[in-house]
Design a protein around this motif. Structure first.
Motif, PDB file in Angstrom:
ATOM      1  N   PHE A  66       0.856  -1.191   0.000  1.00 43.39           N
ATOM      2  CA  PHE A  66       0.000   0.000   0.000  1.00 43.39           C
ATOM      3  C   PHE A  66       0.889   1.236   0.000  1.00 43.39           C
ATOM      4  O   PHE A  66       1.759   1.386   0.861  1.00 43.39           O
ATOM      5  CB  PHE A  66      -0.916   0.016   1.224  1.00 43.39           C
ATOM      6  N   ILE A  67       0.668   2.102  -0.987  1.00 38.31           N
ATOM      7  CA  ILE A  67       1.450   3.329  -1.115  1.00 38.31           C
ATOM      8  C   ILE A  67       0.501   4.513  -0.989  1.00 38.31           C
ATOM      9  O   ILE A  67      -0.568   4.531  -1.604  1.00 38.31           O
ATOM     10  CB  ILE A  67       2.184   3.380  -2.467  1.00 38.31           C
ATOM     11  N   SER A  68       0.884   5.482  -0.202  1.00 40.76           N
ATOM     12  CA  SER A  68       0.020   6.648  -0.005  1.00 40.76           C
ATOM     13  C   SER A  68       0.798   7.929  -0.258  1.00 40.76           C
ATOM     14  O   SER A  68       2.033   7.925  -0.332  1.00 40.76           O
ATOM     15  CB  SER A  68      -0.548   6.650   1.416  1.00 40.76           C
ATOM     16  N   GLY A  69       0.061   9.017  -0.377  1.00 39.09           N
ATOM     17  CA  GLY A  69       0.677  10.327  -0.564  1.00 39.09           C
ATOM     18  C   GLY A  69       0.662  11.091   0.745  1.00 39.09           C
ATOM     19  O   GLY A  69       1.228  10.652   1.741  1.00 39.09           O
ATOM     20  N   ILE A  70      -0.020  12.237   0.775  1.00 38.45           N
ATOM     21  CA  ILE A  70      -0.124  13.046   1.984  1.00 38.45           C
ATOM     22  C   ILE A  70      -1.599  13.348   2.238  1.00 38.45           C
ATOM     23  O   ILE A  70      -2.337  13.706   1.324  1.00 38.45           O
ATOM     24  CB  ILE A  70       0.658  14.361   1.859  1.00 38.45           C
ATOM     25  N   GLY A  84       4.473  -1.269   2.821  1.00 37.95           N
ATOM     26  CA  GLY A  84       3.827   0.001   2.543  1.00 37.95           C
ATOM     27  C   GLY A  84       4.826   1.134   2.484  1.00 37.95           C
ATOM     28  O   GLY A  84       5.976   0.993   2.906  1.00 37.95           O
ATOM     29  N   MET A  85       4.363   2.237   1.954  1.00 34.52           N
ATOM     30  CA  MET A  85       5.209   3.416   1.846  1.00 34.52           C
ATOM     31  C   MET A  85       4.348   4.669   1.934  1.00 34.52           C
ATOM     32  O   MET A  85       3.376   4.824   1.196  1.00 34.52           O
ATOM     33  CB  MET A  85       5.975   3.417   0.518  1.00 34.52           C
ATOM     34  N   HIS A  86       4.678   5.528   2.872  1.00 35.04           N
ATOM     35  CA  HIS A  86       4.039   6.838   2.994  1.00 35.04           C
ATOM     36  C   HIS A  86       4.912   7.792   2.189  1.00 35.04           C
ATOM     37  O   HIS A  86       5.972   8.208   2.634  1.00 35.04           O
ATOM     38  CB  HIS A  86       3.991   7.239   4.471  1.00 35.04           C
TER      39      HIS A  86
END
Length: 354
Positions: A66-70, A84-86
């Motif tokens: 799961f990869i997210s932005g801001i 995952g990666m923020h």
């Protein structure tokens, strides 16, 4: 991460994903991090639905990312016991593109919000959809900037009073589904945070789809835009506003199924009473129609006042994916000539700097 070739055939929407040996449960996908959103936030409901849905995929947790932005929604990777990666503001689709292209053994998901995806990230979103990268994008739409404390967002309605629009917004809001369909997204769906069953069904279909999938989730922000979708949660109002889409079935809705969708003027779609138009004139839903005009017309049935809101899968078509094409080119180049790194580094196109 480096690309690997395990020689495992395609499984659904993935290339190289082995199944788990033992059945998983929702608790297996809960991380040890404290979930920190405002009390009453719709993100809690969506997180719970995702954690309960992921075990049904039969994948190992190390094969899910799961990869997210801001934004508020972008806390998601912390709360899931997967990789995952923020990442950075608006760039999650770009990072996900690189990951999906180099690691076909992974199920890659993007979690983003209406501000993160449609403002600074708009360019990255439309090109990921246009390229049909094999990623699944969950776009949480609460029609406000929540993390930065209540400015209007690209989906806020005209006239909306916020901290950054004290006299009311003069912007025309985006319709995220129309935008996605216009960008040639091969899978487009919509669900509500309060509809656990409907959300899970759309998520399962998105997971099995090969190519870009965008799922818009109406999500309540109780602090800065509370009640934005209450009209869709009231039983009486919801019956005349929500239009559930089911492939192969006539598009009907209403307390007694008295309303239907018909072909309108200029190639669009309209809502009418079945008694007025007859059963034979009701549109039968087919999300596999290749021409985008049908799905686009569905996305335009309602307006910012939520008078008509199609839910479910609007579009689901098959077309070549970017990551498949990129990997095929790499293999073709590799087969055409033996890789020669030193030859490349010491080739003719060199200069001597005095």
């Amino acid at each position: 991460m480096t690309a690997i070739d395990l020689g495992i055939p395609n499984l659904g929407g993935l290339d190289l994903v082995p199944t788990t040996d033992e059945p998983q449960k929702a608790k297996d996908y809960k991380s040890d991090q404290e979930v920190r959103w405002c009390p009453g936030c719709g993100d809690y409901v969506v997180l719970n639905a995702v954690q309960s849905f992921l075990p049904t995929l039969g994948l190992k947790r190390e094969n899910i990312v799961f990869i997210s932005g801001i934004g508020c929604s972008s806390r998601f990777p912390y709360y899931l016991n997967t990789y995952g990666m923020h990442s950075i503001h608006g760039r999650a689709p770009s990072i996900a593109t690189g990951l999906a292209t180099t690691r076909p053994d992974l199920s890659v998901w993007v979690v983003t919000g209406d501000g993160d995806a449609l403002s600074i990230g708009g360019n990255h979103l439309i090109h990921a959809l246009r390229r049909n990268v094999n990623i699944k994008i969950l776009l949480f739409n609460n029609r406000i900037y929540g993390l930065t404390k209540g400015q209007y967002s690209p989906t806020s309605g005209q006239g909306m009073v916020t901290k950054s629009t004290p006299m009311g917004s003069v912007d025309t809001p985006f319709n995220p589904l129309s935008l996605a369909i216009g960008a040639e997204a091969s899978f487009v769906g919509r669900a509500m945070d309060s509809d656990r069953k409907g959300l899970t069904e759309v998520l399962q279909a998105a997971a099995q789809h090969r190519g870009s999938a965008l799922v818009e989730i109406y999500q309540n922000c109780p602090i800065f835009n509370d009640g934005a979708f209450d009209v869709l949660k009231d039983a009486d109002e919801a019956a005349t506003r929500l239009i559930p889409l089911r492939a192969g079935e006539p598009i009907r809705f209403g307390p007694n199924q008295e309303f239907g969708v018909k072909r309108g003027d200029w190639g669009g779609l309209d809502v009418a009473k079945v008694a007025d138009i007859g059963e034979d004139n009701i549109v039968v839903h087919d999300p596999s129609i290749t021409d985008t005009s049908y799905a686009f017309a569905l996305s335009r049935l309602g307006d910012q006042n939520l008078n008509h809101v199609p839910t479910g899968i609007l579009r689901q078509v098959e077309r070549p994916t970017y990551d498949d094409g990129a990997r095929a080119q790499v293999e073709e180049a590799r087969a055409a000539r033996k890789p020669d790194l030193q030859g490349l580094l010491r080739g003719k196109d060199t200069w001597t700097v005095a």
